[in-house]
Design a protein around this motif. Structure first.
Motif, short mmCIF file in Angstrom:
data_model
loop_
_atom_site.label_atom_id
_atom_site.label_comp_id
_atom_site.label_asym_id
_atom_site.label_seq_id
_atom_site.Cartn_x
_atom_site.Cartn_y
_atom_site.Cartn_z
N GLU A 23 -5.00 -0.60 -5.65
CA GLU A 23 -5.99 0.38 -4.51
C GLU A 23 -5.48 1.34 -4.05
O GLU A 23 -6.14 2.53 -4.26
N ALA A 24 -4.27 1.35 -3.60
CA ALA A 24 -3.60 2.44 -3.09
C ALA A 24 -3.16 3.52 -3.96
O ALA A 24 -3.44 4.67 -3.43
N GLU A 83 -5.78 6.92 -11.88
CA GLU A 83 -6.87 6.39 -12.67
C GLU A 83 -6.64 5.35 -13.55
O GLU A 83 -5.77 5.66 -14.44
N GLN A 137 0.70 -1.17 0.11
CA GLN A 137 0.08 -0.12 0.15
C GLN A 137 0.74 1.23 0.02
O GLN A 137 0.46 2.08 -0.81
N ARG A 143 -4.97 4.10 -6.68
CA ARG A 143 -6.17 4.56 -6.99
C ARG A 143 -6.56 5.47 -5.84
O ARG A 143 -6.98 6.71 -6.18
N GLU A 144 -6.51 5.27 -4.52
CA GLU A 144 -7.03 6.14 -3.43
C GLU A 144 -5.96 7.49 -3.68
O GLU A 144 -6.62 8.46 -3.07
N ALA A 145 -4.88 7.25 -4.28
CA ALA A 145 -4.05 8.40 -4.11
C ALA A 145 -3.92 9.29 -5.20
O ALA A 145 -3.66 10.44 -5.37
N LYS A 152 0.78 4.15 -2.92
CA LYS A 152 0.68 5.36 -2.62
C LYS A 152 1.80 6.41 -3.15
O LYS A 152 1.78 7.59 -3.91
#
Length: 104
Positions: free
Chosen positions: A95-96, A103, A59, A98-100, A63
């Motif tokens: 997922e990390a 796209e 993760q 994308r969260e940061a 990020k």
């Protein structure tokens, strides 16, 4: 199939002990950005629950690669899991990122 300079590939590799990610522009064959759990800059953050070979470390890697790409003005990539199942550390990196703000 490569999508062009506007969509470089985010490639992820995992070994038993570490996780690596790099973003490559397939048309020019250059690496735009890269990060690995072996980097000295990440070593201080990989203590405690985040280790180089676990999901928390992955993760942190996701990020970090997203932050480096956004700093270069890249917000959209194509995700290449390198033949690994979309599970565990590979999924945690995606997922990390994308969260940061990436796209794909």
């Amino acid at each position: 199939m490569p999508l062009g300079p506007a969509h470089p590939e985010l490639r992820v590799f995992r070994s038993v002990s570490h996780t690596y990610a790099q973003v490559i522009d397939d048309f020019t064959g250059t690496t735009v950005a890269s990060v690995a759990t072996t980097e000295p800059a990440l070593k201080p953050q990989l203590g405690g629950p985040a280790r180089p070979g676990n999901k928390a470390g992955a993760q942190l890697l996701g990020k970090t690669i997203a932050e480096r790409l956004i700093a270069k003005g890249i917000t959209r990539v194509v995700f290449d899991r390198g033949g690994f199942l979309y599970h565990g550390r590979i999924r945690a990196v995606a997922e990390a990122a994308r969260e940061a703000g990436l796209e794909f």
